[in-house]
Design a protein around this motif. Sequence first.
Motif, PDB file in Angstrom:
ATOM      1  N   ALA A   1     -18.785   2.390  -1.103  1.00  0.00           N
ATOM      2  CA  ALA A   1     -18.348   3.621  -1.764  1.00  0.00           C
ATOM      3  C   ALA A   1     -17.222   4.295  -0.991  1.00  0.00           C
ATOM      4  CB  ALA A   1     -19.532   4.570  -1.912  1.00  0.00           C
ATOM      5  N   ALA A   2     -17.326   4.309   0.336  1.00  0.00           N
ATOM      6  CA  ALA A   2     -16.301   4.972   1.148  1.00  0.00           C
ATOM      7  C   ALA A   2     -14.940   4.314   0.947  1.00  0.00           C
ATOM      8  CB  ALA A   2     -16.694   4.934   2.618  1.00  0.00           C
ATOM      9  N   VAL A   3     -14.921   3.012   0.854  1.00  0.00           N
ATOM     10  CA  VAL A   3     -13.659   2.287   0.658  1.00  0.00           C
ATOM     11  C   VAL A   3     -13.084   2.602  -0.713  1.00  0.00           C
ATOM     12  CG1 VAL A   3     -12.600   0.001   0.470  1.00  0.00           C
ATOM     13  CG2 VAL A   3     -14.329   0.447   2.235  1.00  0.00           C
ATOM     14  N   ARG A   4     -13.935   2.601  -1.731  1.00  0.00           N
ATOM     15  CA  ARG A   4     -13.470   2.897  -3.090  1.00  0.00           C
ATOM     16  C   ARG A   4     -12.945   4.322  -3.202  1.00  0.00           C
ATOM     17  NH1 ARG A   4     -17.566   3.214  -6.106  1.00  0.00           N
ATOM     18  NH2 ARG A   4     -19.289   2.490  -4.805  1.00  0.00           N
ATOM     19  N   HIS A   5     -13.691   5.281  -2.676  1.00  0.00           N
ATOM     20  CA  HIS A   5     -13.263   6.681  -2.751  1.00  0.00           C
ATOM     21  C   HIS A   5     -11.959   6.903  -1.990  1.00  0.00           C
ATOM     22  CE1 HIS A   5     -16.898   7.423  -4.774  1.00  0.00           C
ATOM     23  NE2 HIS A   5     -17.683   7.640  -3.739  1.00  0.00           N
ATOM     24  N   TYR A   6     -11.830   6.257  -0.831  1.00  0.00           N
ATOM     25  CA  TYR A   6     -10.608   6.421  -0.049  1.00  0.00           C
ATOM     26  C   TYR A   6      -9.402   5.870  -0.797  1.00  0.00           C
ATOM     27  CZ  TYR A   6      -7.026   5.840   3.471  1.00  0.00           C
ATOM     28  OH  TYR A   6      -5.827   5.879   4.154  1.00  0.00           O
ATOM     29  N   SER A   7      -9.557   4.705  -1.418  1.00  0.00           N
ATOM     30  CA  SER A   7      -8.423   4.102  -2.126  1.00  0.00           C
ATOM     31  C   SER A   7      -7.963   4.987  -3.280  1.00  0.00           C
ATOM     32  CB  SER A   7      -8.800   2.704  -2.634  1.00  0.00           C
ATOM     33  OG  SER A   7      -9.753   2.770  -3.694  1.00  0.00           O
TER      34      SER A   7
ATOM     35  N   ILE B   1     -12.985  16.569  -5.781  1.00  0.00           N
ATOM     36  CA  ILE B   1     -14.256  15.876  -6.009  1.00  0.00           C
ATOM     37  C   ILE B   1     -14.288  14.552  -5.250  1.00  0.00           C
ATOM     38  CG2 ILE B   1     -15.684  14.745  -7.752  1.00  0.00           C
ATOM     39  CD1 ILE B   1     -14.734  16.899  -9.726  1.00  0.00           C
ATOM     40  N   VAL B   2     -13.220  13.768  -5.358  1.00  0.00           N
ATOM     41  CA  VAL B   2     -13.176  12.460  -4.674  1.00  0.00           C
ATOM     42  C   VAL B   2     -13.194  12.661  -3.164  1.00  0.00           C
ATOM     43  CG1 VAL B   2     -11.796  10.378  -4.293  1.00  0.00           C
ATOM     44  CG2 VAL B   2     -12.007  11.331  -6.597  1.00  0.00           C
ATOM     45  N   GLY B   3     -12.515  13.701  -2.682  1.00  0.00           N
ATOM     46  CA  GLY B   3     -12.509  13.965  -1.245  1.00  0.00           C
ATOM     47  C   GLY B   3     -13.895  14.286  -0.718  1.00  0.00           C
ATOM     48  N   VAL B   4     -14.641  15.092  -1.464  1.00  0.00           N
ATOM     49  CA  VAL B   4     -16.013  15.423  -1.053  1.00  0.00           C
ATOM     50  C   VAL B   4     -16.895  14.177  -1.099  1.00  0.00           C
ATOM     51  CG1 VAL B   4     -18.071  16.763  -1.648  1.00  0.00           C
ATOM     52  CG2 VAL B   4     -15.814  17.845  -1.731  1.00  0.00           C
ATOM     53  N   LEU B   5     -16.727  13.374  -2.141  1.00  0.00           N
ATOM     54  CA  LEU B   5     -17.504  12.133  -2.238  1.00  0.00           C
ATOM     55  C   LEU B   5     -17.176  11.182  -1.085  1.00  0.00           C
ATOM     56  CD1 LEU B   5     -17.301  11.417  -6.089  1.00  0.00           C
ATOM     57  CD2 LEU B   5     -19.294  12.198  -4.790  1.00  0.00           C
ATOM     58  N   LEU B   6     -15.898  11.129  -0.703  1.00  0.00           N
ATOM     59  CA  LEU B   6     -15.492  10.278   0.420  1.00  0.00           C
ATOM     60  C   LEU B   6     -16.153  10.753   1.707  1.00  0.00           C
ATOM     61  CD1 LEU B   6     -13.736   8.183   1.859  1.00  0.00           C
ATOM     62  CD2 LEU B   6     -11.851   9.849   1.814  1.00  0.00           C
ATOM     63  N   TRP B   7     -16.135  12.062   1.945  1.00  0.00           N
ATOM     64  CA  TRP B   7     -16.769  12.600   3.155  1.00  0.00           C
ATOM     65  C   TRP B   7     -18.264  12.298   3.165  1.00  0.00           C
ATOM     66  CZ3 TRP B   7     -20.431  16.654   3.102  1.00  0.00           C
ATOM     67  CH2 TRP B   7     -20.831  17.095   4.359  1.00  0.00           C
ATOM     68  N   ALA B   8     -18.909  12.471   2.007  1.00  0.00           N
ATOM     69  CA  ALA B   8     -20.348  12.222   1.929  1.00  0.00           C
ATOM     70  C   ALA B   8     -20.664  10.753   2.162  1.00  0.00           C
ATOM     71  CB  ALA B   8     -20.877  12.676   0.572  1.00  0.00           C
ATOM     72  N   ALA B   9     -19.836   9.861   1.603  1.00  0.00           N
ATOM     73  CA  ALA B   9     -20.078   8.427   1.770  1.00  0.00           C
ATOM     74  C   ALA B   9     -19.909   8.012   3.228  1.00  0.00           C
ATOM     75  CB  ALA B   9     -19.124   7.635   0.876  1.00  0.00           C
ATOM     76  N   ARG B  10     -18.884   8.517   3.883  1.00  0.00           N
ATOM     77  CA  ARG B  10     -18.674   8.172   5.295  1.00  0.00           C
ATOM     78  C   ARG B  10     -19.781   8.751   6.172  1.00  0.00           C
ATOM     79  NH1 ARG B  10     -12.093   8.987   5.905  1.00  0.00           N
ATOM     80  NH2 ARG B  10     -11.551   6.865   5.260  1.00  0.00           N
TER      81      ARG B  10
END
Length: 356
Positions: free
Chosen positions: A177-183, A341-350
Amino acid sequence: MTLKANLIRWHRWAGLAAAAFWLVQALTGVLIVFHWEIRDAFIPGAHRQTDLAAIERTVGQLTPEGSGARLGSIWTGAGAPDRYDVSITGDTPEASRSVRIDGAGQILVDGDYTGPAAWTTPLVLIHHNLLAGDTGSWIVGISGVLLVTNILSGLYIAWPKRGQWGRALRVQRKGQAAVRHYSWHRALGLIVGVPALASITAGVLLTFAGGVERIVQPAPIAAPADAPAGAASVGLAAAAGTALAAYPGSTLAAVYAPDGERPVWQIRVTQPDEARRAYGATRVFVSAVDGRILARFDALDAAPSRAFVDGLFPFHTGEMGGLAGRIAVAAIGAWLVTMIIVGVLLWAARRKVRAR
């Protein structure tokens, strides 16, 4: 730590700290791009072309002699054509009122609008000042500065090296998920970041408009000090007609009633090629004593400093680009919502990965 490492930390934590606030600003911004048209769509009434004499008669009925009521200003409604908001000022706050009329002077809404689109008014105020006046404007402005620096830091962090743009703009649909959100976060930021930065910066400058004017120092726009004194005998219709005749093809944007010892009508008109769609920046000062044009300020021939100041609003709202520009501004707002939204999801995934 390196500069990039420090910027990454700043980008992450500043974004998380202000995410909820930026989300409110972005959502309200998207919803009010077409708020003029939305409101007028719910105000019934056939289209009637502007009849200045009829509007003057209506104003006279709203401000009868001896009532203490007087005309404050008239502004185009900016939604449906040939509709206007008339502001009446009384001796007491209770006597003041706002009236929406059509081009023939017929009253469409008397008082505060309470129809199905009434929700647009608080949204506009939330976007401008959080319903908190000058204090709210300062908060909005400071958060805007923070957002501008956050976008700048994000662009610096994400900017690819030469020959790596294809990779930077490629989104991952599989994997962690972290890779997908970051991309997604990086690709969207690189695609829309620069135009978003320009639009948001214009909004910040609008919030601090007074300070901007003190720095840029555009030529002041005001009636001449030697305007003739005497009893006002030139009415609204004659003054507005004179201003419109001075700029053929223009439409009425606003009227400021005479005030003070030297009575002067200030008329704003919108020329066809102006950046502003409704609230034109061309001003004409007409003597209420003898009907002469005392001064005029052509927005299409403005000095660079004045053009810059007057251009901030139509640039921020997208009016400068017509319908396509306003749609683009709405898209930028939707982009900001998505990035948050994607930034928060990225932080949560990492964070989840680090917790394992």
